[in-house]
Design an enzyme around this catalytic site. Structure first.
Site, PDB file in Angstrom:
ATOM      1  N   ARG A  57       1.045  -1.173  -0.155  1.00  0.00           N
ATOM      2  CA  ARG A  57       0.029  -0.037   0.092  1.00  0.00           C
ATOM      3  C   ARG A  57       0.680   1.262   0.101  1.00  0.00           C
ATOM      4  O   ARG A  57       0.735   2.287  -0.730  1.00  0.00           O
ATOM      5  CB  ARG A  57      -0.795   0.009   1.261  1.00  0.00           C
ATOM      6  N   ARG A 106      11.804   3.771   2.985  1.00  0.00           N
ATOM      7  CA  ARG A 106      11.365   2.825   4.056  1.00  0.00           C
ATOM      8  C   ARG A 106      12.624   2.009   4.565  1.00  0.00           C
ATOM      9  O   ARG A 106      13.251   1.474   3.587  1.00  0.00           O
ATOM     10  CB  ARG A 106      10.422   1.807   3.613  1.00  0.00           C
TER      11      ARG A 106
HETATM   12  N1  ASP Z   1       1.891  -1.848   6.554  1.00  0.00           N
HETATM   13  C1  ASP Z   1       1.973  -1.374   7.915  1.00  0.00           C
HETATM   14  C2  ASP Z   1       3.510  -1.270   8.009  1.00  0.00           C
HETATM   15  O1  ASP Z   1       4.429  -0.969   7.196  1.00  0.00           O
HETATM   16  C3  ASP Z   1       1.352  -2.429   8.946  1.00  0.00           C
HETATM   17  C4  ASP Z   1       2.038  -3.635   9.054  1.00  0.00           C
HETATM   18  O2  ASP Z   1       2.998  -4.090   8.228  1.00  0.00           O
HETATM   19  O3  ASP Z   1       1.358  -4.223   9.915  1.00  0.00           O
HETATM   20  O4  ASP Z   1       3.975  -0.892   9.293  1.00  0.00           O
END
Ligand code: ASP
Length: 307
Positions: A57, A106
């Protein structure tokens, strides 16, 4: 003008968040009428994106946001890069950022976003940092709550792995700043770290800890369920949950205890903590929440670039 980055929810004033919500709602409304409404905004602008952890996402909605704004994105491919030869994160960030106007990162290491922002001279956006923060997720989460309730002073049940879940860390901080109160629902070993509770309480936020959702379901405006962060669990806990399964499983039986006007949210991906049987309940807001990630990120990028 000073370069602004968004590494933590602490980087923006409360009024800026409210402006971002209003702008997001406007973008969403205008796009529904005209998909090309914002194509001139990032014309000639190139963003860089480097993800050292998997994503569906966040990376997808950043890409969609940039494309809806008429810009372009250079999505750096870590797997095929000199990272395998041992190039440092800071050197890699300098290379990816070179010739671009903003950088989305990230990475598993907490604090790396700030270090990167200190060595490059374009805005840096933290797209999730280890077990630390995920501030763009909190932005879309609080926007979704504001959109649904027309206010942010709501009661939120944060449920799941609150120790390692970075979305919950950013959400409790931003929610507390915007007047929300929190029920932290988790097994004792996975409760919200004290520093985040202290931060929220210092702003007058009421935070309480619970082991089961049933205790508080009737009082919730929002149930925010999260998955067990298996990849971040210490070995002993991982083995325990591999045998026992997820500590929670939200089903229609739990929703039956929640107010009719409440909503269920999840940052996704879901594993086994939220039953697909909940998807047809009108209170299931997690897919709408995920889509809001596109519009909030469109507003965020324009805000950081002062467009
Ligand atoms: N997509 C979110 C994150 O990157 C939640 C998860 O991975 O649980 O933190």
């Amino acid at each position: 003008m000073a370069i602004r980055s968004y590494i933590s929810v602490d980087d923006f004033a409360t009024e800026e968040f409210l402006q971002l919500f209003t702008h997001t709602a406007e973008i969403k409304k205008n796009l529904a009428m005209n998909r090309a409404a914002y194509l001139d905004k990032l014309c000639g602008i190139l963003g860089g994106m480097m993800f050292y952890e998997p994503s569906t996402r966040t990376s997808g909605s950043f890409e969609k946001a940039v494309k809806r704004l008429g810009g372009q994105l250079y999505d750096f491919n870590i797997a095929a890069s000199s990272v395998a030869k041992g190039e440092s994160v800071l050197d890699t960030a300098c290379m990816v950022a070179g010739g671009t106007e903003f950088l989305i990162v990230r990475h598993p290491q907490q604090g790396i976003g700030r270090q990167i922002a200190n060595v490059i001279n374009i805005p840096v956006i933290n797209a999730g940092e280890g077990t630390g923060e995920h501030p763009t997720q909190a932005l879309l989460d609080m926007y979704t709550i504001w959109e649904r309730f027309n206010k942010t002073q709501v009661r939120i049940g944060l449920m799941g792995d609150l120790l390692h879940g970075r979305t919950c860390h950013s959400l409790i901080k931003l929610g507390a700043r915007l007047g929300a109160h929190f029920f932290c629902i988790a097994p004792i070993a996975l409760q919200m770290p004290k520093e985040y509770i202290a931060y929220a309480e210092s702003l007058g936020c009421i935070v309480s800890a619970h082991e089961t959702a049933e205790e508080v379901a009737g009082e919730l405006d929002v149930l925010y369920i999260t998955r067990l962060q298996k990849e971040r669990l210490p070995q002993a806990l991982r083995s325990q949950y591999e045998i026992e399964g997820s500590p929670y499983n939200v089903t229609p039986a739990l929703l039956a205890h929640m107010p009719v006007e409440s909503i269920v949210m999840h940052p996704l991906p879901r594993v086994d903590e939220l039953s697909v049987e909940c998807d047809t309940d009108p209170r299931a807001w997690y897919f709408k929440q995920a889509e809001n990630g596109i519009y909030t990120r469109m507003a965020l990028i324009q805000h950081l670039l002062s467009l």
